[in-house]
Write a protein that holds these residues in place. Structure first.
Motif, PDB file in Angstrom:
ATOM      1  N   GLY A  90      30.633  46.493  46.579  1.00 11.70           N
ATOM      2  CA  GLY A  90      30.009  45.594  47.549  1.00 11.70           C
ATOM      3  C   GLY A  90      30.154  44.122  47.278  1.00 11.70           C
ATOM      4  N   VAL A  91      31.146  43.717  46.521  1.00  9.43           N
ATOM      5  CA  VAL A  91      31.351  42.296  46.222  1.00  9.43           C
ATOM      6  C   VAL A  91      32.186  41.673  47.336  1.00  9.43           C
ATOM      7  CG1 VAL A  91      32.373  40.681  44.571  1.00  9.43           C
ATOM      8  CG2 VAL A  91      31.192  42.721  43.744  1.00  9.43           C
ATOM      9  N   ALA A  92      31.799  40.505  47.773  1.00  8.47           N
ATOM     10  CA  ALA A  92      32.519  39.794  48.832  1.00  8.47           C
ATOM     11  C   ALA A  92      33.915  39.398  48.369  1.00  8.47           C
ATOM     12  CB  ALA A  92      31.739  38.545  49.235  1.00  8.47           C
ATOM     13  N   GLU A  93      34.828  39.330  49.318  1.00 12.77           N
ATOM     14  CA  GLU A  93      36.232  39.055  48.992  1.00 12.77           C
ATOM     15  C   GLU A  93      36.417  37.703  48.305  1.00 12.77           C
ATOM     16  OE1 GLU A  93      40.554  39.211  51.135  1.00 12.77           O
ATOM     17  OE2 GLU A  93      38.906  40.410  51.927  1.00 12.77           O
ATOM     18  N   ALA A  94      35.690  36.698  48.737  1.00 15.29           N
ATOM     19  CA  ALA A  94      35.809  35.369  48.122  1.00 15.29           C
ATOM     20  C   ALA A  94      35.390  35.412  46.653  1.00 15.29           C
ATOM     21  CB  ALA A  94      34.957  34.361  48.880  1.00 15.29           C
ATOM     22  N   LEU A  95      34.343  36.161  46.354  1.00 11.61           N
ATOM     23  CA  LEU A  95      33.895  36.296  44.961  1.00 11.61           C
ATOM     24  C   LEU A  95      34.902  37.083  44.140  1.00 11.61           C
ATOM     25  CD1 LEU A  95      30.086  36.980  45.474  1.00 11.61           C
ATOM     26  CD2 LEU A  95      31.201  34.852  44.800  1.00 11.61           C
ATOM     27  N   MET A  96      35.527  38.100  44.754  1.00  9.74           N
ATOM     28  CA  MET A  96      36.573  38.874  44.070  1.00  9.74           C
ATOM     29  C   MET A  96      37.714  37.952  43.661  1.00  9.74           C
ATOM     30  SD  MET A  96      37.461  42.313  46.084  1.00  9.74           S
ATOM     31  CE  MET A  96      36.382  42.556  47.466  1.00  9.74           C
ATOM     32  N   ASP A  97      38.205  37.171  44.635  1.00 17.05           N
ATOM     33  CA  ASP A  97      39.332  36.271  44.379  1.00 17.05           C
ATOM     34  C   ASP A  97      39.010  35.303  43.249  1.00 17.05           C
ATOM     35  OD1 ASP A  97      40.700  37.490  46.455  1.00 17.05           O
ATOM     36  OD2 ASP A  97      40.198  35.933  47.918  1.00 17.05           O
ATOM     37  N   GLU A  98      37.820  34.737  43.307  1.00 13.67           N
ATOM     38  CA  GLU A  98      37.394  33.774  42.292  1.00 13.67           C
ATOM     39  C   GLU A  98      37.354  34.416  40.907  1.00 13.67           C
ATOM     40  OE1 GLU A  98      33.172  31.934  41.000  1.00 13.67           O
ATOM     41  OE2 GLU A  98      33.644  31.772  43.141  1.00 13.67           O
ATOM     42  N   ALA A  99      36.752  35.579  40.808  1.00 14.92           N
ATOM     43  CA  ALA A  99      36.610  36.256  39.512  1.00 14.92           C
ATOM     44  C   ALA A  99      37.957  36.691  38.964  1.00 14.92           C
ATOM     45  CB  ALA A  99      35.675  37.455  39.645  1.00 14.92           C
ATOM     46  N   ILE A 100      38.791  37.260  39.810  1.00 13.26           N
ATOM     47  CA  ILE A 100      40.098  37.741  39.351  1.00 13.26           C
ATOM     48  C   ILE A 100      40.959  36.567  38.899  1.00 13.26           C
ATOM     49  CG2 ILE A 100      42.254  38.801  40.134  1.00 13.26           C
ATOM     50  CD1 ILE A 100      40.473  40.755  41.775  1.00 13.26           C
ATOM     51  N   GLU A 101      40.955  35.496  39.651  1.00 15.34           N
ATOM     52  CA  GLU A 101      41.743  34.320  39.270  1.00 15.34           C
ATOM     53  C   GLU A 101      41.237  33.729  37.952  1.00 15.34           C
ATOM     54  OE1 GLU A 101      44.592  31.529  39.110  1.00 15.34           O
ATOM     55  OE2 GLU A 101      44.512  33.168  40.563  1.00 15.34           O
ATOM     56  N   ALA A 102      39.930  33.623  37.814  1.00 15.87           N
ATOM     57  CA  ALA A 102      39.352  33.012  36.620  1.00 15.87           C
ATOM     58  C   ALA A 102      39.544  33.869  35.375  1.00 15.87           C
ATOM     59  CB  ALA A 102      37.870  32.745  36.836  1.00 15.87           C
TER      60      ALA A 102
END
Length: 149
Positions: A80-92
């Motif tokens: 249930g994690v939002a896509e924007a948060l996914m992108d941020e976490a994966i990139e970081a």
């Protein structure tokens, strides 16, 4: 379940590990009504005890050594994690080392390049199940000792 018991259950779960809002709601749903759970979750977010962003970063940090970006995205979406948060976490947390991570995982499991197409397909399926892209898999299996630029 009384409000205090529900709060204690939520805090016990959060003390064990970070949870996404969706995960925690699912775990608490059996113990209270939807409105009670939603109110409690809103309060936990307000107190910064519950954070999908913090959960996403922790999840990626702990699983990046074993999984590719596609698998990480799938697992975060399932939680249930939002896509924007996914992108941020994966990139970081992973950076641009997708090939290096795939190579490290491959080297732990296999000692040599695939000698025939059957073994190539088996190794490719293994890497694919770990969430690596077909481009990374092809590059790796074509030249396992390849050093990316």
């Amino acid at each position: 379940m009384a409000g205090i018991d529900l709060r204690e259950k939520a805090l016990r779960l959060l003390a064990l590990r970070e949870h996404s809002r969706s995960e925690l709601a699912h775990k608490l749903a059996a113990h209270a009504t939807g409105d009670d759970v939603a109110t409690l979750l809103d309060r936990l977010v307000e107190l910064d005890l519950l954070s999908d962003s913090r959960f996403a970063h922790a999840y990626v940090r702990s699983h990046a050594a074993r999984f590719g970006v596609q698998r990480l995205r799938h697992e975060l979406a399932r939680r249930g994690v939002a896509e924007a948060l996914m992108d941020e976490a994966i990139e970081a947390e992973t950076g641009a080392d997708e090939f290096a991570r795939a190579q490290a995982i491959w080297k732990r499991k296999y000692t040599s390049a695939p000698p025939d197409m059957k073994e190539w397909a088996r190794q490719a399926r293994f890497l694919q199940s770990r969430g690596f892209s077909s481009e990374v898999i092809r590059t790796l299996l074509k030249d396992p000792d390849h050093e990316p630029a």
